[in-house]
Design a protein around this motif. Structure first.
Motif, PDB file in Angstrom:
ATOM      1  N   GLN A   1       0.477  -1.395   0.305  1.00 23.34           N
ATOM      2  CA  GLN A   1      -0.206   0.162   0.075  1.00 23.34           C
ATOM      3  C   GLN A   1       0.950   1.183   0.369  1.00 23.34           C
ATOM      4  OE1 GLN A   1      -3.203  -0.663   2.804  1.00 23.34           O
ATOM      5  NE2 GLN A   1      -2.350  -1.831   3.332  1.00 23.34           N
ATOM      6  N   PHE A   2       2.249   0.723   0.565  1.00 24.40           N
ATOM      7  CA  PHE A   2       2.714   2.303   0.342  1.00 24.40           C
ATOM      8  C   PHE A   2       3.330   2.586  -1.305  1.00 24.40           C
ATOM      9  CE2 PHE A   2       3.046   1.014   4.785  1.00 24.40           C
ATOM     10  CZ  PHE A   2       3.383   2.408   5.334  1.00 24.40           C
ATOM     11  N   ASP A   3       3.348   4.106  -1.466  1.00 18.25           N
ATOM     12  CA  ASP A   3       4.083   3.951  -2.451  1.00 18.25           C
ATOM     13  C   ASP A   3       5.721   4.184  -3.027  1.00 18.25           C
ATOM     14  OD1 ASP A   3       1.536   4.259  -4.026  1.00 18.25           O
ATOM     15  OD2 ASP A   3       1.380   6.640  -3.810  1.00 18.25           O
ATOM     16  N   LYS A   4       5.989   5.613  -1.989  1.00 17.90           N
ATOM     17  CA  LYS A   4       7.303   4.847  -1.767  1.00 17.90           C
ATOM     18  C   LYS A   4       7.957   4.592  -0.738  1.00 17.90           C
ATOM     19  CE  LYS A   4       6.732  10.211  -3.458  1.00 17.90           C
ATOM     20  NZ  LYS A   4       7.267  11.234  -3.311  1.00 17.90           N
ATOM     21  N   LYS A   5       8.954   3.406  -0.874  1.00 19.92           N
ATOM     22  CA  LYS A   5       9.302   2.624   0.089  1.00 19.92           C
ATOM     23  C   LYS A   5      10.591   2.006  -0.585  1.00 19.92           C
ATOM     24  CE  LYS A   5       6.171  -0.650  -2.222  1.00 19.92           C
ATOM     25  NZ  LYS A   5       5.261  -1.281  -1.787  1.00 19.92           N
ATOM     26  N   TYR A   6      11.670   1.573   0.312  1.00 12.63           N
ATOM     27  CA  TYR A   6      12.815   1.240  -0.009  1.00 12.63           C
ATOM     28  C   TYR A   6      13.295   0.578   0.653  1.00 12.63           C
ATOM     29  CZ  TYR A   6      18.334   2.202  -0.289  1.00 12.63           C
ATOM     30  OH  TYR A   6      19.549   1.955  -0.365  1.00 12.63           O
TER      31      TYR A   6
END
Lengths: 350, 350
Positions: free
Chosen positions: A43-48
């Motif tokens: 559900q997260f667009d931005k992730k690392y």
């Protein structure tokens, strides 16, 4: 120190409740280990994604990481940005450090995924990277705005991991004494359910100590290093998991407290006779120590690079008089080496 | 925020007065440029020479630097350690950052060697490194325990450097208005002696603004960015010295304030007619701006990576109504580009 909000919940929180603009930093192993995490992180667009471990904390790799994280944060407002950090100790140390220096500080939320981090490293605001072989040489004090303890995530670990976290619970109980130690000393089994039950009291105990000395100025916070001086050597030298190494370090500190007559033989016996003390003992203990010169030389170097030195060859060592009564004494690095030899001989010939 | 002690002295202080255990971080060019510095630094046992400039602040080089500095600090107590940082803006940003994260924070003393740093960057606690092409992407708020202004060191710079520092003095005078601006507007000549005379009032003016918002939470500190939004683009794109770029940036902001009717034509004329306003003008100004698409595209990218963005394409721009009355308005990145084109056309065809 900023107020850190603690949340104990059964399952993962809704991403939209975690701040206006969110970047997820997570231990990639969780994708494989936890189906509910895998679903949640999608559900997260931005992730690392990172690989947990000391290598993540190596300063040599930091430029590469920070550059990618900054690329991710393009087109986000630094004032609204929150880093949501999901992982164990190394991921928390790394993610917390990033949050503390990114645009001179953005929002930080910890969701610890190991018992060790849930009990200890996710609380108290310490962040760190390693420089060369020496651990935690650089870092900041940067408490998370919120720390979320997710039962389903913690319980998804194998039961054997509970042992690694247990030492930090035991440490807090020994430093605090009173009913926490009384209750814990009557426990028979270390497992996830038991740790989850004690989690709020253990965190509360740690935060009470931290609050007296949030940035290690007065020295009061130093008692949290109980077991860590020798624990860190063993961790570095033998590449042990932190929790295991600290257990050996506490065992070492208890025996030295007895040897230096800080703890009475009666008190020592009482502690050793509890059911849970058995978790500190290990048949391989005598393989970790050594009286050989080259090993001692390496131990010496590791002790000297430890950042708790009071002067060139002195360290402040935390002893225990009895549960609830830690005692800090300045000892020399050589005093520690002599005691390592003594305990090694005792183990070998008893 | 910690109390920052300010000291104005004629010559270098005695090293032994600078803290119990000292490590000197200094701009190596000073060895050649100042005989008294060369003599002074020879009294330090532990020192680390750096080459000033943006490359020093590049995060890719940071692991190498920090590793050497940690080697230097072997056998010193982190509690007693003070980094004495001597240099201009880049050296101060770098040294301050190191002090803020080394062993989670050691003592920091700034001895600025350029007018620009003496007037501005050595005060207010901002530290920073660059990530890729984007400036100051990571950093901390970490005010020096003491900042020492050494007249002989500052006066040893060529007079031409005074121009670079002058813009920051003018900025503070414009933000503060009152007698500081009144006195400054009647000055006829910019030189080292003039800057030294105004130094205490300029620093005091900056610190008063910083004290209202030390960690840029409320937004009050943001007015210190007067001239910096466009100044930073010019600095990056044309590789200009910071002070020069900021002068152009302030000139741009004044003209835009007039165009947006924030500043009255009468007020604008009054400022332009002062003797010192001539220091902001330059025959090469029209070479710095451009209405060409590829240049504007690069400008746009630089604006977007600026960390003062309020949302994806908005920035808070500092205008001036009159001396002492800054006005912050949210503008879009495209508004800035349109105004760059307008000022370019005006310069070219007037």
């Amino acid at each position: 120190m900023k107020k850190n909000q603690l949340l104990f919940i059964q399952d993962f929180p809704k991403p939209q409740d975690l701040g206006e603009e969110r970047v997820l930093i997570y231990d990639q192993v969780l994708i494989k280990k936890s189906l509910s995490f895998k679903k949640w992180q999608s559900q997260f667009d931005k992730k690392y994604a990172v690989t947990a471990g000391e290598s993540l904390k190596a300063v040599e790799h930091f430029p590469k990481h920070i550059s990618k994280i900054i690329d991710l944060c393009q087109n986000t407002s630094s004032r609204k940005l929150t880093l949501v950090v999901v992982g164990g100790g190394s991921v928390g140390d790394f993610g917390g450090f990033v949050a503390s220096i990114l645009k001179r500080g953005v929002g930080l939320m910890h969701i610890p995924s190991t018992w060790l981090s849930a009990l200890d490293s996710a609380h108290g605001g310490k962040t760190a990277l390693n420089v060369g072989k020496a651990k935690n040489q650089i870092g900041t004090f940067y408490p998370a705005g919120k720390t979320i303890l997710v039962k389903s995530l913690l319980m998804s670990q194998p039961e054997s991991r509970a042992f690694e976290g247990f030492g930090e619970l035991l440490k807090i109980a020994w430093l605090q004494g009173g009913t926490l130690w009384k209750d814990l000393s009557s426990e028979k089994e270390v497992d996830g359910n038991m740790l989850w039950r004690y989690l709020p009291r253990a965190i509360d105990g740690k935060l009470k100590i931290v609050a007296q000395d949030p940035e290690e100025k007065s020295g009061l916070r130093h008692i949290l290093n109980f077991g860590h001086t020798v624990g860190h050597i063993l961790e570095s030298y033998h590449q042990l998991p932190h929790g295991i190494a600290i257990n050996y370090g506490m065992d070492f500190a208890l025996k030295w407290s007895l040897e230096r007559k800080i703890m009475s033989p009666a008190e020592f016996e009482k502690i050793q006779s509890t059911a849970i003390a058995v978790y500190l003992l290990s048949p391989v203990r005598d393989e970790l120590f050594s009286a050989k010169a080259p090993v001692l030389k390496d131990f010496r170097q590791l002790l000297l690079s430890d950042k708790k030195k009071t002067s060139s060859t002195k360290v402040r060592f935390v002893f225990l008089k009895s549960p609830g009564k830690p005692v800090i004494q300045e000892v020399s690095v050589d005093d520690i080496l002599v005691e390592i030899c003594r305990q090694f001989e005792e183990d070998t010939y008893e």
